[in-house]
Design a protein around this motif. Sequence first.
Motif, PDB file in Angstrom:
ATOM      1  N   LYS A 146       0.821  -1.397  -0.039  1.00  0.00           N
ATOM      2  CA  LYS A 146       0.104  -0.002  -0.010  1.00  0.00           C
ATOM      3  C   LYS A 146       0.774   1.186   0.080  1.00  0.00           C
TER       4      LYS A 146
ATOM      5  N   GLU B 180       0.749   4.361  -0.985  1.00  0.00           N
ATOM      6  CA  GLU B 180       0.179   5.626  -0.652  1.00  0.00           C
ATOM      7  C   GLU B 180      -0.009   5.481   1.206  1.00  0.00           C
ATOM      8  N   GLU B 181      -0.347   4.743   1.591  1.00  0.00           N
ATOM      9  CA  GLU B 181      -0.588   4.532   3.172  1.00  0.00           C
ATOM     10  C   GLU B 181       0.788   4.576   3.701  1.00  0.00           C
TER      11      GLU B 181
ATOM     12  N   ARG C 141       2.104   8.207   3.518  1.00  0.00           N
ATOM     13  CA  ARG C 141       1.532   9.013   4.651  1.00  0.00           C
ATOM     14  C   ARG C 141       2.258   8.563   6.059  1.00  0.00           C
TER      15      ARG C 141
ATOM     16  N   GLN D 286       0.416  15.340   1.946  1.00  0.00           N
ATOM     17  CA  GLN D 286       0.400  14.208   1.340  1.00  0.00           C
ATOM     18  C   GLN D 286      -0.046  14.635  -0.319  1.00  0.00           C
TER      19      GLN D 286
ATOM     20  N   LYS E  15       1.809  13.874  -3.681  1.00  0.00           N
ATOM     21  CA  LYS E  15       1.198  13.386  -4.670  1.00  0.00           C
ATOM     22  C   LYS E  15       1.635  13.991  -6.053  1.00  0.00           C
TER      23      LYS E  15
ATOM     24  N   ASP F  75       5.173  12.983  -6.511  1.00  0.00           N
ATOM     25  CA  ASP F  75       5.447  11.511  -7.106  1.00  0.00           C
ATOM     26  C   ASP F  75       4.906  11.493  -8.507  1.00  0.00           C
TER      27      ASP F  75
END
Length: 836
Positions: free
Chosen positions: A378, A380-381, A384, A408, A412, A415
């Motif tokens: 995961k 993205e998690e 974070r 976050q 993004k 990223d």
Amino acid sequence: MLTALTCTVLWADAAQTLFKKDIVPFFEEYCIRCHGPEKSKGKISLHTLDGDLSAGREPERWEDVLEMLESGEMPPEDEEQPSETKRMLVADWINRGLHDYVNKASKVAVATTTRRLTNFEYQNTMRDLLGFELELAKDLPVDPDKPYHFNNTAKMMMIGPDQLIRYKEAARKAMASAIVDPGNPEIHRVSSKWEHGKPSKGGLSQAEIGVYQGPGVGRKTIGVKRWPNTGEFRIRVKASGNFPSGFKEVGLRLVMGTDLRHDSGAGVYHEVGFAHLANSPDQPEEFEFRGRIENIPVQPARTSRNKIIPPSITITAQNIFDNGELNDHRKSGFDASWSAQAPRVVLESLEFEAPLAEVWPPPHHTRILFESPLRKAKPEEYARGVIKRFMTRAFRRPVTEEEVDHYQRIYKIYDAESDTLEQAMRETLAMVLVSPQFLYHMVIDDDGPSKQYELASRLAYFLWGSMPDQELFDLAASGKLADPVVIEAQTRRLLADPRVLGFVGNFTTQWLSIAKMKTVNVNRDLFPRFLYTVHVGERRGQEQLFRPTIRDYMHEETVGFVGELIRKNASVLNIVDSKFAYLNEPLAVHYGVEGVSGLKLRPVAIKTEHRLGGLLTQGSVLVGNSTGSAPHPIYRAVWLREAILGDEVKPPPAEVPALSDSAGDSADEAVSIKNLLALHRNNESCRDCHVRLDPWGIPFERYSSIGKYQPLVPKDKVRVRGFNHKQDQTFAGYEAYLKSIYTEKVDASSRVPHGPAVDGMEELKKYLLKDRKDEIVENVIRRLLAYGIGRELSYRDRFEVEKLLTLSEEDEYKLQEMIVSICLSPTFTGIENKEE
């Protein structure tokens, strides 16, 4: 039954009656003539003050009046004096009125909120946040400076557009070092060896480094042609000392940077490490030094004979032996014959390696990008979680989900533009490091659980100049930090940590205003042995660069002395006089203290005949408050009143004439600075200030402008020449010449304001310790408290300071106890004492 409100009303009525009956007549009789409608000396007027102190009108002016009355400084000595009963009646009335107003307004003085980290605090915070030392502050705008004041206040610590740009550059540089690229790095190594058994020039072996080399410092150099952009490096050396009879130690220093040209003064370097060598060549030892390659200056590429020479780094190993005789043994600019008679460094090998990769990625990387199955499962998690963990430490408090959401979203964006997680996270976390929550000191308005994180930061920035460590964070999270027992334990823990040395240096340098000492232009003709100078070339006669100087040691002496008082929990009154000095060999030779060898500074027991002890006779103070050719009693008087007694000495108005101008033709007849000052005081525009200043500076007159005890001076109108090789041949010859003309005793006698006559430093110290003890202790309390809370103190703080003074007296004025009491005070903690 009388209520508190009723008592306050009754006191207010009584205060007004007393004001009209006693206070106004007192002002009219003793004060209004100089501080009224027709004349306002010092821009202070008393005729407009009203007696309603409870309304909080002009409390600062009332406090000024109170301080003048309590000190006895006003009315001036040559004016009619009120009885002690009258003086104390007025002082008690003002004190009671201020006290009641402060109690009514607030139990705790409110700190100014918006102030950024100083460069000192920023540097330390980045070090502790990232886990390694990058020299980032040197690329930031220099912090403002004001003599005898601290720069960690809101007035000083503001942010302009240029600073934000520099902070962004520093943040990106830091994150480029903290987060490494995937994969193993290329390792760069360089090494060299020297044989101690093989002869070389000047009677030394190949491995030996003498104290002299050409026009500069004895050294060996190694060139580094390839190195990583970031990372930790390691230098290992095998070294010892070769000691002629009578010597036991020699200093080896490693520096890295560009070529160091002693003849032209060109070159920049970074100090890597230092070793006090006391082992002989038959017992060589290995020493290891580490640092960050990003901190090292690089020799830029250059063209020579139509060839491009690529960038390089030079590692320089130096012999920095110093017994106070470095100027005495060179018959010419390139004479190095004394090197064979002085201690030599024996350097058998040197190895350089970068980056260190025993553990890869390094801990500072995995502290940010921690191991977790979420990174792949995961992402993205995981991202974070990385952001939240870093923000919590950077902001020095728990962060809200909304705050994390903001960064976050930034992640993004990066990223989508980046090839790797590392690249995106570097840019994202750099944005965290330019946020107000990182760059500014934390202020939490409510008294909820999060308030304790503010206290954790206040403790850490006071005593470490840096962010809280994990133990402080954990105590704040548990809600235990506000407990006085815990605060005391944490204060003592912080004081025992090596990071406290940064606080001692930063606090002491600003409190005593000693940084200016290094900028004084010392007269090299009059004091040819004070500075180690270049003996040849365009810099002939100028101070040797690229090695520690006597002024560096003087600064370390003062900082180390204060640090020793804290470490030993000694009485703060040692700042006036002490039974020890903090010395190394060059300083001991300079002051005339026997039996001290080596460059390591340490406490040294002193005798009465050494004329040392406390701060007043330390070189950093005496040189910094001199002209470089002669002592300056006004500079030294200002220093004593500001730094030790806690007075605020206003600068002279622009229209006030210089000493010689005010004395007119009579200046030519003045036989001493004391006589010249007496003539200066005849000028009415100069008199008021100098009558309160001069007596404090005259007792310093037996200490020269280079900080040595000098009880004799030449006769009037005899000019002193500098050292001359043809006439004197040696420094011993020059000293004989000085002895022949220094025949007149220095007059260092004066009568201090509202005090006795004192003759010289010893009597001045006795007077200060006997009659001005409370003022001295209170001044140190006020300095520590102001530094700790990051703002100037005001009338609102005077009663808390009085309590701290009482506690200090009970604790025998011990410095560590004083700091603990300050950290427990409501003014520092922001927590009201419910027992009051």
